[in-house]
Enzyme design. Structure first.
Site, PDB file in Angstrom:
ATOM      1  N   SER A  24      78.842  16.711  34.050  1.00  0.00           N
ATOM      2  CA  SER A  24      77.834  15.584  34.252  1.00  0.00           C
ATOM      3  C   SER A  24      77.296  15.158  32.744  1.00  0.00           C
ATOM      4  O   SER A  24      78.380  14.904  31.941  1.00  0.00           O
ATOM      5  CB  SER A  24      76.589  16.436  34.729  1.00  0.00           C
ATOM      6  OG  SER A  24      75.601  15.493  35.344  1.00  0.00           O
ATOM      7  N   ASN A  25      76.275  14.432  32.588  1.00  0.00           N
ATOM      8  CA  ASN A  25      75.976  13.691  31.454  1.00  0.00           C
ATOM      9  C   ASN A  25      74.496  13.783  31.505  1.00  0.00           C
ATOM     10  O   ASN A  25      73.742  14.051  32.470  1.00  0.00           O
ATOM     11  CB  ASN A  25      76.130  12.300  31.506  1.00  0.00           C
ATOM     12  CG  ASN A  25      75.806  11.401  32.678  1.00  0.00           C
ATOM     13  OD1 ASN A  25      74.648  11.499  33.024  1.00  0.00           O
ATOM     14  ND2 ASN A  25      76.788  11.071  33.717  1.00  0.00           N
ATOM     15  N   PRO A  26      73.852  13.348  30.435  1.00  0.00           N
ATOM     16  CA  PRO A  26      72.422  13.811  30.131  1.00  0.00           C
ATOM     17  C   PRO A  26      71.062  12.741  30.743  1.00  0.00           C
ATOM     18  O   PRO A  26      70.232  12.874  30.525  1.00  0.00           O
ATOM     19  CB  PRO A  26      72.163  13.608  28.719  1.00  0.00           C
ATOM     20  CG  PRO A  26      73.634  13.484  27.961  1.00  0.00           C
ATOM     21  CD  PRO A  26      74.274  12.965  29.129  1.00  0.00           C
ATOM     22  N   SER A  27      71.858  12.032  31.495  1.00  0.00           N
ATOM     23  CA  SER A  27      70.975  10.841  32.194  1.00  0.00           C
ATOM     24  C   SER A  27      69.604  11.542  32.945  1.00  0.00           C
ATOM     25  O   SER A  27      70.006  12.436  33.609  1.00  0.00           O
ATOM     26  CB  SER A  27      71.699   9.832  33.279  1.00  0.00           C
ATOM     27  OG  SER A  27      70.762   9.385  34.239  1.00  0.00           O
ATOM     28  N   ALA A  91      74.084   6.974  36.208  1.00  0.00           N
ATOM     29  CA  ALA A  91      75.259   7.305  35.206  1.00  0.00           C
ATOM     30  C   ALA A  91      76.310   7.932  35.911  1.00  0.00           C
ATOM     31  O   ALA A  91      76.206   9.252  35.880  1.00  0.00           O
ATOM     32  CB  ALA A  91      74.476   7.981  34.006  1.00  0.00           C
TER      33      ALA A  91
END
Ligand code: CTP
Length: 211
Positions: A24-27, A91
């Site tokens: 995933s990503n930190p959004s 994101a």
């Protein structure tokens, strides 16, 4: 009077490797939720498509929860045609694991690399189908050559507006309550904002992009 239909995506996607692990990503989803709140305060009929976030549901706003890029693509496309203003703030992970295991991958069977396949580009897909009465807005998450990269995305994805974000900055990056954006239009207009709280920035963004 008919209320304007506004479709907004927010938050990250999760691309599962097995039942307990994902890419995933930190959004945080804060910018997309702020835009949804701002649009609702302007009496728009808002549908928010949200990836996993810690943010509580917003009163008076229809929310669909999704996890993966494929789910986000399906949910956005379901409401796309009836929407007049579409803002893709999520994101979305560009890739997902080729193999999603049904059972937890055991340590002793660990692999040294993970094969990825490309996810659909949700925004680009909508750009291809967009009618002249729809306003399509994307974000550009950049760490270098911000404006040049964003300009390319306007044309590649057939957007009306793009909101350029410096995601490498701590003060305005993914998790912050603040953001600093530059807005570009397809016809070359440029609006640059100071660092602002995401809620007040969202109102200023809508001042510019609301059809
Ligand atoms: N986007 C999307 N679907 C994807 C990837 C991105 O809809 N699979 C959308 C994002 O929500 C954003 C815009 O496309 O509104 C630009 O995303 P960004 O991450 O800045 O760029 P990418 O298109 O992924 O290109 P690159 O990673 O090369 O910068």
């Amino acid at each position: 009077m008919k209320r304007m239909k506004c479709l907004i995506s927010a938050g990250p996607t999760r691309e599962w490797l097995d039942p307990v692990r994902f890419i995933s990503n930190p959004s945080s989803g804060k910018m997309g939720y702020a835009l949804a709140k701002a649009a609702a305060s302007r009496d728009m009929d808002v549908h928010l498509v949200s990836g996993p976030t810690d943010i509580l549901p917003l009163k008076g706003i229809k929310i669909s929860y999704v996890e993966t890029a494929l789910e986000m693509n399906a949910e956005m496309n379901r409401s796309f045609e009836e929407s007049e203003l579409i803002i893709m703030a999520a994101a979305v992970c560009d890739h997902r694991p080729l193999i999603q295991r049904k059972q937890k991958q055991k340590k002793k069977d660990a692999v040294s690399s993970i094969e990825l396949i490309e996810n659909p580009d949700v925004l680009k897909g909508m750009g291809k189908r967009k009618s002249s009465s729809q306003v399509l807005v994307g974000f550009a998450a950049e760490t270098e050559n911000h404006l040049a990269n964003a300009r390319e995305k306007i044309f590649e994805k057939n957007l009306d507006w793009i909101l350029v974000n410096d995601v490498s900055s701590k003060s305005s990056g993914f998790q912050s309550d603040f953001n600093k954006v530059t807005i570009l239009s397809k016809s070359g207009d440029v609006f640059e904002f100071d660092l602002l709280e995401k809620d007040s920035l969202a109102m200023k963004i809508l001042d510019i992009i609301e059809p």
